[in-house]
Write a protein that holds these residues in place. Structure first.
Motif, mmCIF file in Angstrom:
data_model
loop_
_atom_site.group_PDB
_atom_site.id
_atom_site.type_symbol
_atom_site.label_atom_id
_atom_site.label_comp_id
_atom_site.label_asym_id
_atom_site.label_seq_id
_atom_site.Cartn_x
_atom_site.Cartn_y
_atom_site.Cartn_z
ATOM 1 N N CYS A 40 5.908 -2.866 25.426
ATOM 2 C CA CYS A 40 5.123 -3.679 26.440
ATOM 3 C C CYS A 40 5.736 -5.026 25.437
ATOM 4 N N CYS A 41 5.758 -5.072 24.033
ATOM 5 C CA CYS A 41 5.502 -5.976 23.320
ATOM 6 C C CYS A 41 7.090 -6.344 23.213
ATOM 7 N N VAL A 42 7.528 -5.388 23.261
ATOM 8 C CA VAL A 42 9.434 -5.581 22.772
ATOM 9 C C VAL A 42 10.215 -6.341 23.988
ATOM 10 N N THR A 43 9.888 -6.049 25.199
ATOM 11 C CA THR A 43 10.097 -6.275 27.258
ATOM 12 C C THR A 43 9.650 -7.620 26.521
ATOM 13 N N LEU A 44 8.847 -8.763 26.434
ATOM 14 C CA LEU A 44 8.242 -9.433 26.500
ATOM 15 C C LEU A 44 8.948 -10.824 25.634
ATOM 16 N N ALA A 45 9.270 -9.818 24.016
ATOM 17 C CA ALA A 45 9.690 -10.538 23.054
ATOM 18 C C ALA A 45 11.294 -10.792 23.747
ATOM 19 N N LEU A 46 12.213 -10.098 24.046
ATOM 20 C CA LEU A 46 13.251 -9.900 24.852
ATOM 21 C C LEU A 46 13.353 -11.297 26.051
ATOM 22 N N ALA A 47 12.535 -11.526 27.129
ATOM 23 C CA ALA A 47 12.036 -11.939 27.557
ATOM 24 C C ALA A 47 11.831 -13.432 27.213
ATOM 25 N N SER A 48 10.993 -13.572 26.150
ATOM 26 C CA SER A 48 10.907 -14.962 26.175
ATOM 27 C C SER A 48 11.933 -15.452 25.016
ATOM 28 N N ALA A 49 13.052 -14.481 23.985
ATOM 29 C CA ALA A 49 14.143 -14.759 23.719
ATOM 30 C C ALA A 49 14.702 -15.646 24.879
ATOM 31 N N ALA A 50 15.326 -14.863 25.650
ATOM 32 C CA ALA A 50 15.839 -15.001 26.686
ATOM 33 C C ALA A 50 16.071 -16.391 27.869
ATOM 34 N N VAL A 51 14.438 -17.003 26.984
ATOM 35 C CA VAL A 51 14.345 -18.637 27.714
ATOM 36 C C VAL A 51 15.480 -19.265 27.399
ATOM 37 N N LEU A 52 15.813 -18.733 25.371
ATOM 38 C CA LEU A 52 16.642 -20.101 24.848
ATOM 39 C C LEU A 52 18.166 -19.850 25.639
ATOM 40 N N LEU A 53 18.718 -19.135 26.762
ATOM 41 C CA LEU A 53 19.552 -19.237 26.983
ATOM 42 C C LEU A 53 19.860 -20.558 27.711
ATOM 43 N N PRO A 54 21.648 -20.664 27.637
ATOM 44 C CA PRO A 54 20.926 -22.116 28.897
ATOM 45 C C PRO A 54 20.189 -22.234 30.299
ATOM 46 N N THR A 55 20.015 -23.219 30.218
ATOM 47 C CA THR A 55 18.991 -23.794 31.326
ATOM 48 C C THR A 55 19.727 -23.679 32.745
ATOM 49 N N GLY A 56 19.611 -22.783 33.586
ATOM 50 C CA GLY A 56 19.948 -22.715 34.800
ATOM 51 C C GLY A 56 21.204 -21.898 35.320
ATOM 52 N N GLY A 57 21.017 -20.942 34.695
ATOM 53 C CA GLY A 57 22.252 -20.041 34.334
ATOM 54 C C GLY A 57 21.508 -18.841 35.122
ATOM 55 N N ARG A 58 22.255 -18.174 36.019
ATOM 56 C CA ARG A 58 21.833 -16.428 36.404
ATOM 57 C C ARG A 58 22.213 -15.443 35.073
ATOM 58 N N ALA A 59 22.438 -15.798 34.285
ATOM 59 C CA ALA A 59 22.331 -14.676 32.725
ATOM 60 C C ALA A 59 20.809 -14.419 32.404
ATOM 61 N N ARG A 60 19.948 -16.149 31.875
ATOM 62 C CA ARG A 60 19.083 -16.969 31.704
ATOM 63 C C ARG A 60 18.122 -15.886 32.329
#
Length: 687
Positions: A40-60
């Motif tokens: 659970c910690c790892v998945t939430l960490a990955l989700a938090s790291a994904a916030v750094l992707l470009p805003t508005g993109g589908r990948a984010r």
């Protein structure tokens, strides 16, 4: 990537249940709470790291959603296991059980009845136990609501005896069953049932009274979902021929019933001109079909496969009532999401995987432009239309077989090869002949005129069994294989979903993991040594690709479990008859040539005392020692010591000597709630 995701924007929501399912599957795969918390910690960490992707993109948005969904899936099944499940009985025990009968399930094929009981005045026992009672010991007064008393030997629900086997312990935990056993006569009725048998059991008994021979069990299963009256050879023929899905109340049966109700309602209402012109016929018919589907689901016991099929049917009916195309992959994703939220434990069962896998394959194939063009109606003569229909059925059958093959290999260690051909006849026969005839017979029985319809139903079912035995008896009907590692199955499932859920050319990248999985299946070596969880039964792979068994008196259940786990379809030899074996009443020593060397195996055969000096010498001589009892510390083989202490922590073992790998039923640190808690004494001794 953003351009590709923009093209696939309609397909992205289909991955929501996949993300949730990854979290659920991970909870089953990881052994204990610290591993679940780490996931659970790892998945939430990955989700938090994904916030750094470009805003508005589908990948984010997809990356953030995937991490959150996986975490939610793990928390969902973790929370349900903590709130709903029933901890198992810790050890086998004899008891005089007084219990209230919660359900009665006849199993005529085995001359017994299964009772689900709630113990009364026994706080040391689980709140729900399942007990087998001989049919001869039953009384008409024993039914739902009755109170009975008898002696019984209760056992914890059985875990898999070998790696890759059926895990009844996990299923029983989520069903609330904490112990199983067999009742010892006499059965005393303290308080008889007052309401009589429920509707499902009355219908089951009624059908068995109207038909004779093998057809009666099939007819009862089609109407009630209870397969207890089907003879084992008929059930095996249905499995080998790929027709076993007809016996489980699922999509085919619910669809046939709802379709028949809608057809009859539409035709009946269309007789009236006023109704045809002014009434919303489709909405009324869809409502009637929905009520019929819900009633059928409740009648057949509301098992998870039936409820799942009913939910999917209700979604389809809702789409039809609104005038929309409801047969889409979005429907499948919605149904899967509902089921996973209500019954997350169903994800790891073959029923969920096979039903949704088959539907995904059918819809994905039907949405392909070339297949749709080939299957489209056109102006042509009858023979060409018939040939085209058969070709469409065959192509659909092959697609389903390809989708289900990895699932069947993983759960049952075999996959049907001729099921597509058998289903061409069996599915129309069941849908348009057997089920309508059986429904007509039941309706005519209200007037006492059902005998001719029952005769016709029996003949149709005899023909269905003839197909099953004919196809299932072919040596090409089933492909066998040894138990698969979990990673092979996971890789193939994700590759298959990648191919089926996307629509652009990138979808074919999923063929790479599918190919890796197929290669792993082909190269998966059968185990050299199989050891059951109690240590009593040991099977070896012989030089000529045969198998030998330590104890000749092993029952059919043990023999079937060993041969299925090894992917072996022959006869088990006696270990003592092997030329490289030397056996006494207490010990067996065997020489096995594997991986360019000779392996010395020592197996105990009895519980008699063996002289320490001789046994110590034999232990030092052996590479592997296997025993169903706890071995002393001074027994030190060269490579592996398998005794009661080790098996209590690992369960059954599958050993491959060529690469020196050992597969176990569960991890020594497995802390899933259906695992029996080991006492401090056992833990210290195992250390």
């Amino acid at each position: 990537m953003e351009q590709w995701l923009e093209k696939e924007r309609e397909q992205i929501p289909l991955w929501v249940p996949v993300g949730l399912g990854i979290g659920i599957a991970t909870w089953f795969a990881l052994p204990h709470r610290w591993a679940w918390l780490a996931f659970c910690c790892v998945t939430l960490a990955l989700a938090s790291a994904a916030v750094l992707l470009p805003t508005g993109g589908r990948a984010r948005r997809m990356a953030v959603s995937a991490g959150i969904l996986a975490c939610l899936g793990c928390l969902l099944i973790w929370g349900k296991s903590a709130l709903v499940g029933e901890p198992p009985l810790q050890r086998a025990t004899f008891a005089v059980l007084t219990g209230e009968v919660r359900s009665v399930s006849p199993v005529p094929s085995k001359d017994m009845v299964r009772l689900l009981l709630r113990p009364v005045g026994a706080p040391e026992l689980p709140s729900l136990v399942r007990v087998n009672v001989r049919e001869a010991d039953m009384s008409p007064a024993i039914d739902r609501g009755a109170t009975v008393r008898f002696r019984v030997r209760l056992m914890p629900p059985a875990p898999p005896s070998l790696p890759g086997g059926y895990d009844f312990a996990a299923r029983a935990y989520f069903q609330g069953i904490g112990a199983t056993g067999r009742a010892l006569p006499p059965i005393a009725v303290i308080a008889p049932a007052t309401g009589g048998p429920d509707m499902r059991n009355r219908l089951f008994s009624h059908i068995l009274d109207r038909l004779e021979g093998p057809a009666e069990g099939i007819a009862a299963a089609l109407a009630t979902g209870d397969q207890g009256a089907i003879a084992e050879d008929d059930a095996e023929a249905m499995r080998r021929s790929g027709l076993a899905h007809l016996l489980s109340i699922s999509g085919l049966h619910v669809t046939a019933l709802i379709g028949a109700v809608i057809f009859l309602l539409m035709r009946t209402m269309a007789i009236s001109r006023r109704a045809a012109l002014n009434w919303p016929l489709m909405l009324i018919a869809a409502t009637g079909g929905a009520l019929a589907g819900i009633g059928y689901t409740l009648l057949t016991g509301a098992e998870v496969p039936t409820v799942r099929s009913c939910i999917a049917a209700l979604l389809v009916l809702g789409g039809l009532a609104l005038g929309r195309d409801a047969i889409t992959l979005r429907l499948v994703a919605t149904g899967a999401l509902i089921v996973l939220c209500l019954w997350p434990e169903a994800l790891v069962g073959p029923s969920f995987q096979m039903s949704f896998g088959a539907v995904i394959a059918i819809i994905a194939l039907s949405e392909h432009p070339r297949f749709r063009a080939f299957a489209a109606a056109r102006d042509e003569n009858g023979w060409r239309k018939f040939g085209r229909s058969v070709a469409v059925l065959l192509m659909t059958g092959f697609a389903v077989e390809l989708m289900l093959a990895p699932i069947a290999f993983f759960h049952f260690h075999k996959a049907g090869m001729l099921g597509a051909f058998a289903n061409i006849i069996a599915i129309p026969l069941t849908t348009f002949v057997v089920m309508p005839l059986e429904a007509l017979a039941l309706l005519l029985d209200l007037l006492g005129l059902g005998a001719p319809a029952w005769w016709a139903t029996g003949k149709a079912l005899d023909f269905l069994l003839l197909i099953a035995h004919g196809v299932g008896g072919s040596p090409m009907a089933v492909a066998l294989g040894p138990a698969l590692p979990n990673w092979v199955f996971a890789v193939m499932v994700m590759g298959g979903l990648w191919c089926l859920l996307w629509r652009s050319a990138w979808r074919w990248l999923g063929l790479a993991p599918v190919g890796i999985g197929l290669l792993a299946i082909l190269l998966n070596p059968p185990p050299d040594i199989l050891i059951t969880g109690d240590g009593r039964h040991v099977a070896l792979r012989t030089e000529g690709d045969g198998m030998a068994l330590l104890r000749d008196r092993a029952g059919e259940y043990v023999r079937d479990a060993l041969t299925e786990s090894a992917g072996y379809d022959g006869t088990l030899e006696s270990l003592a008859s092997l030329p490289q074996a030397r056996c006494s009443a207490d010990l067996c020593s065997v020489l096995l040539d594997r991986g360019g060397r000779s392996w010395r195996l020592l197996v105990t055969r009895s519980r008699m005392f063996v002289e320490r000096k001789a046994f110590m010498r034999d232990c030092q001589w052996a590479d592997i020692v296997v025993s169903d009892r706890r071995l002393p510390r001074w027994c030190r083989p060269r490579w592996l010591k398998v005794d009661r202490s080790m098996l209590a922590a690992t369960g059954g073992l599958a050993i491959n000597l060529e690469n020196g790998t050992i597969r176990s039923v569960h991890s020594p640190h497995d802390a899933h709630p259906w695992m029996p808690r080991r006492g401090r004494t056992d833990q210290s001794r195992s250390r």
